[in-house]
Design an enzyme around this catalytic site. Structure first.
Site, mmCIF file in Angstrom:
data_model
loop_
_atom_site.group_PDB
_atom_site.id
_atom_site.type_symbol
_atom_site.label_atom_id
_atom_site.label_comp_id
_atom_site.label_asym_id
_atom_site.label_seq_id
_atom_site.Cartn_x
_atom_site.Cartn_y
_atom_site.Cartn_z
ATOM 1 N N GLY A 668 -2.340 -10.901 -1.793
ATOM 2 C CA GLY A 668 -1.434 -10.225 -0.685
ATOM 3 C C GLY A 668 -1.859 -8.786 -0.913
ATOM 4 O O GLY A 668 -2.156 -8.141 -1.837
ATOM 5 N N CYS A 669 -1.340 -7.980 0.320
ATOM 6 C CA CYS A 669 -1.634 -6.602 0.217
ATOM 7 C C CYS A 669 -0.500 -5.723 -0.461
ATOM 8 O O CYS A 669 -1.182 -4.987 -1.626
ATOM 9 C CB CYS A 669 -1.450 -6.088 1.673
ATOM 10 S SG CYS A 669 -0.068 -6.690 2.449
#
Length: 857
Positions: A668-669
């Site tokens: 995930g970012c």
């Protein structure tokens, strides 16, 4: 073993930094209406610029001899604002006797984009003029008594010398600005005693900053004025000190014709003065008087108001580049330093934690192969003498064993210790106490040349080098035999075999000294093995991440999109892809099965919402095609415990494992930036890191919601998922460390900023040491930038990579705050996906990632 510098590569890099292009020549010919006279003028200017810059590069390469010194130049070039680079005080005799050399050195700095603040004196010229007029110069405590007649001469000399230097610089293409007034405001130092001599009360930075901002070198005199405009004479050393207090530069340099401070008794140059240990005794020396005493006093007072790492160098003008850009330096270095302390038992260490933290620099201890406790137990059983400065930036331990040659068992230094030459002071202290010494160093040690310089002889075996000094031939031969027959092989990691950390009853074998710099344990796989074209199928790629991934693949040398699937966009042309005419389809399970059976897809990219991709993955699994790979952008498989999925964060997870994986879960970012920012400090963390994350509204996707409502977000910051966010679980799971994470969405479109509070063991690390840890851990990583400053989210938007900076340690020394930024659509999603695809297909890891969009600190 001794590192070589690729000077051609450095030259190319430096030419880029200096913006060397043909534009100057192109502009000459562009305007056909220009007169011949104007054309010749421009050609001459262009040629001057080209040759002066070429000369600059040659000068730099001649003065820089190691990788560390190249890094030091780049650090100075990028880490501070221009006016904070250096304050250079020029002695008056330099302008008279070495004007050309001085101008050349300053031109060098100017051409590499560094703008020192130059302040000059004019003492010898004043004395000469006064003597010509029959006036005897008078001094009290090194301060010139300045009556009105003397002030007339002082002012005239300052203006003449200032003009001489500015003119010399202008002649060689350097824009210089004379600043002879308006910087220093002063009051009378003692009007009755010294007459027109001033004590500076304030410094006006504006003229200096205006000059630098306009691209001019500021050239100052030390003349000051009272608030009513009366000129006052101020000693140039004192004025330089006031400038340094105001600007807090990286370097403070005093240039004089002697190239340093000369010991009046021996006639030799004093190489270094550690004020904390030497100041009081130094002032009692008979040769320390007049200007020398005033200079030392002023530097002492100056350094009390600057960080302890600050120093003042007094050098010859010809050594200026060497002082600024090398570790060796020149002339006399004056610093506060620390008193060196000797200890002969563990009880002498007043702060056990300080000792333990110093020992943690030993790789065997740092990696857990050996415990601090076992080494302390060994020390408690032998006779030893330790050497260290007060904060133990450098710790040396010499073990004495009966009739054997004393052995330097540990030599542990922080980077600060090396840069401030504390290591030399420690080694000199050891040599005073021990006429003979031996020690062993790993052949890959970054400081190997330094060890060679300290030894009389050496012998290498299986990756280890035995050094010694003070031995005759027979003693050296005996030592080599003992070393050669020892059980140490190419590594000392097997402590049981080497006897390095065994019990007190056993003989302790040779142990390597440890000062080498940590390097990246998981370097990038930049060079690919394959160039065969591969086909990519995108499932669900209609959002922002999909758009960015399509753009990256469109520019990739070896990847082609064969299928793109979206229920909403079925039948529409794929926008942003120019290699082929691709139309969105709506692939069903049976279509996936057919494509997989026919080997029509090399890489499947699942760009679907969380909880949706499982049927597609299961279908691909059923076919059991060993050739295809899957990269999933959702969170569905980031917590896999079956071993079927590999977490694809290349900078922190084994790249070879990612390359061999069938199924890769793209991180995930938020989680990517947080892990990059926390992971290097894991062994020092003493509590729960707290992450305050803020993302642009593109992170909320294209489906309308309050989190991407630009009207609601205007002048607003919206917190959400206050606890147990999926990325909190992801970060904690991957780090093996519980973190607290609270996300927020802001009014900008793309980009994430994290402000992370990390509890650390009290007193274990300084801000500089933390930054060094990160630079070492991420050495060679093109998509990670380590910055001294806290990065800004606006700078990361549209850029590929993560920037980590700040590294602020609180006054209690038990918490560090780190700031990390990442573009959530690029390195936080699409760019990272492309990295994983490249690794899985054995391409170069960075293939297809535009290097012009890589952020640099």
């Amino acid at each position: 073993m001794i590192r070589q510098v690729n000077k051609k590569a450095i030259s190319n890099s430096l030419f880029k930094r200096l913006s060397l292009s043909g534009s100057a020549f192109a502009n000459i010919t562009a305007n056909k209406k220009s007169s011949t006279h104007q054309l010749n003028q421009k050609t001459q200017l262009a040629n001057v610029r080209f040759y002066s810059t070429k000369s600059t590069v040659i000068q730099l390469l001649n003065n820089i001899g190691s990788k560390r010194e190249v890094e030091q130049y780049l650090k100075y070039f990028t880490s501070v604002s221009q006016q904070q680079f250096a304050v250079i005080k020029v002695g008056g005799a330099i302008i008279t006797q070495q004007l050309n050399e001085l101008a050349s050195c300053l031109a060098f700095l100017y051409h590499v984009g560094l703008y020192p603040i130059v302040l000059h004196g004019t003492g010898p010229q004043i004395n000469e003029l006064l003597e010509n007029e029959g006036v005897e110069p008078e001094y009290i405590d090194g301060i010139r008594i300045t009556n009105p007649k003397t002030m007339e001469v002082v002012r005239k000399c300052f203006l003449e010398q200032n003009l001489r230097l500015v003119t010399a610089l202008e002649k060689i293409g350097v824009h210089a600005r004379p600043i002879t007034a308006g910087v220093f405001e002063a009051e009378y130092l003692d009007k009755d005693k010294y007459q027109l001599v001033g004590k500076i009360t304030s410094v006006n930075k504006s003229p200096v900053e205006a000059a630098i901002n306009s691209g001019y070198l500021p050239i100052l005199t030390s003349l000051a004025e009272t608030s009513s405009g009366q000129l006052l004479n101020v000693n140039a050393d004192v004025a330089a000190g006031e400038l340094a207090r105001e600007f807090e530069p990286l370097k403070i340099v005093y240039l004089n014709e002697k190239g340093g401070i000369i010991n009046g008794n021996t006639g030799e140059k004093v190489s270094a003065i550690n004020l904390d240990e030497e100041y009081e005794d130094l002032l009692k020396e008979s040769w320390v008087k007049y200007g020398t005493k005033l200079k030392i006093k002023e530097i002492h007072d100056l350094l009390q108001h600057l960080p302890r790492s600050s120093s003042v160098a007094i050098i010859d003008v010809n050594d200026l580049q060497k002082e600024l850009f090398t570790d060796s330096g020149a002339g006399t270095l004056i610093r506060r330093g620390y008193r060196l302390i000797n200890r002969n038992s563990l009880r002498d260490f007043g702060n056990p934690d300080l000792l333990r933290n110093a020992l943690l620099r030993d790789p065997e201890i740092k990696t857990g192969k050996v415990s601090v406790a076992s080494y302390l137990k060994f020390l408690d059983s032998v006779q030893f003498k330790s050497y260290g400065d007060e904060p133990l930036e450098v710790l040396a331990i010499v073990v004495e064993q009966n009739d054997k040659i004393p052995k330097l068992d540990e030599f542990l230094s922080s980077k600060t210790g090396w840069l401030n030459n504390v290591t030399d002071n420690i080694f000199n202290a050891i040599k005073k106490d021990y006429s003979q010494l031996c020690w062993v160093v790993n052949e890959n040690d970054a400081n190997l040349p330094w060890y060679f310089s300290k030894s009389d002889g050496s012998f290498a075996k299986n990756g280890q080098i035995l050094f010694w000094y003070g031995l005759n031939i027979d003693e050296a031969s005996k030592l080599i035999k003992e070393f050669d027959s020892s059980s140490i092989g190419s590594s000392l990691s097997s402590s049981k075999e080497s006897g390095v950390f065994t019990s007190a009853q056993q003989k302790r074998g040779f142990h390597h000294s440890t000062v080498r710099r940590n390097t990246n344990p998981n370097p990038p796989l930049s060079e690919g093995k394959q160039t065969e074209r591969k086909k990519v199928a995108l499932i669900g790629a209609r959002g922002y991440t999909g758009q960015n991934l399509i753009k990256l693949i469109d520019n990739h040398p070896y990847l082609d999109i064969s299928y793109v699937s979206s229920r909403e966009l079925e039948g529409q042309k794929l926008q942003g892809y120019n290699k082929d005419n691709i139309v969105y389809s709506n692939l069903q399970i049976e279509d996936i099965k057919r494509l997989e059976e026919n080997n029509e897809v090399d890489v499947w990219v699942m760009a679907l919402p969380n909880g949706v991709c499982k049927p597609f993955v299961d279908t691909i699994d059923l076919v059991q095609n060993p050739n295809s790979k899957i990269v999933d952008l959702s969170a569905d498989y980031r917590f896999d415990t079956t071993g079927e999925w590999t977490y694809g964060l290349p900078e922190l997870n084994d790249r070879k494992t990612i390359a061999q994986a069938k199924k890769i879960s793209n991180p995930g970012c938020y989680a990517t930036a947080a892990q990059v920012a926390i992971a290097p400090l894991k062994e020092y963390i003493s509590g729960t890191p707290s992450i305050f994350g803020v993302s642009g509204y593109s992170g909320a996707g294209t489906k309308p919601s309050p989190k991407n409502d630009v009207n609601l977000l205007s002048n607003n910051l919206i917190p959400y998922s206050l606890t147990d966010h999926v990325h909190e679980k992801e970060i904690s799971s991957q780090l093996g460390l519980q973190v607290a994470f609270t996300p927020h969405v802001a009014q900008w479109f793309q980009g994430i900023t994290h402000t992370i509070n990390i509890p650390i063991k009290k007193g274990s690390l300084t801000s500089r040491e933390i930054r060094n840890i990160y630079q070492d851990r991420y050495q060679g990583e093109k998509l990670i930038t380590i910055s001294g400053e806290a990065p800004l989210v606006k700078d990361i938007s549209g850029k590929h990579g993560v920037v980590v900076g700040g590294f602020a340690v609180n006054s209690n020394e038990d918490r560090v705050v780190i700031v990390a930024t990442i573009d959530n659509l690029l390195k936080g999603a699409a760019t990272q996906c492309l990295q994983n695809i490249n690794l899985s297909q054995e391409f170069g890891e960075y293939d297809g990632i535009p290097t012009e969009s890589l952020i640099r600190g």
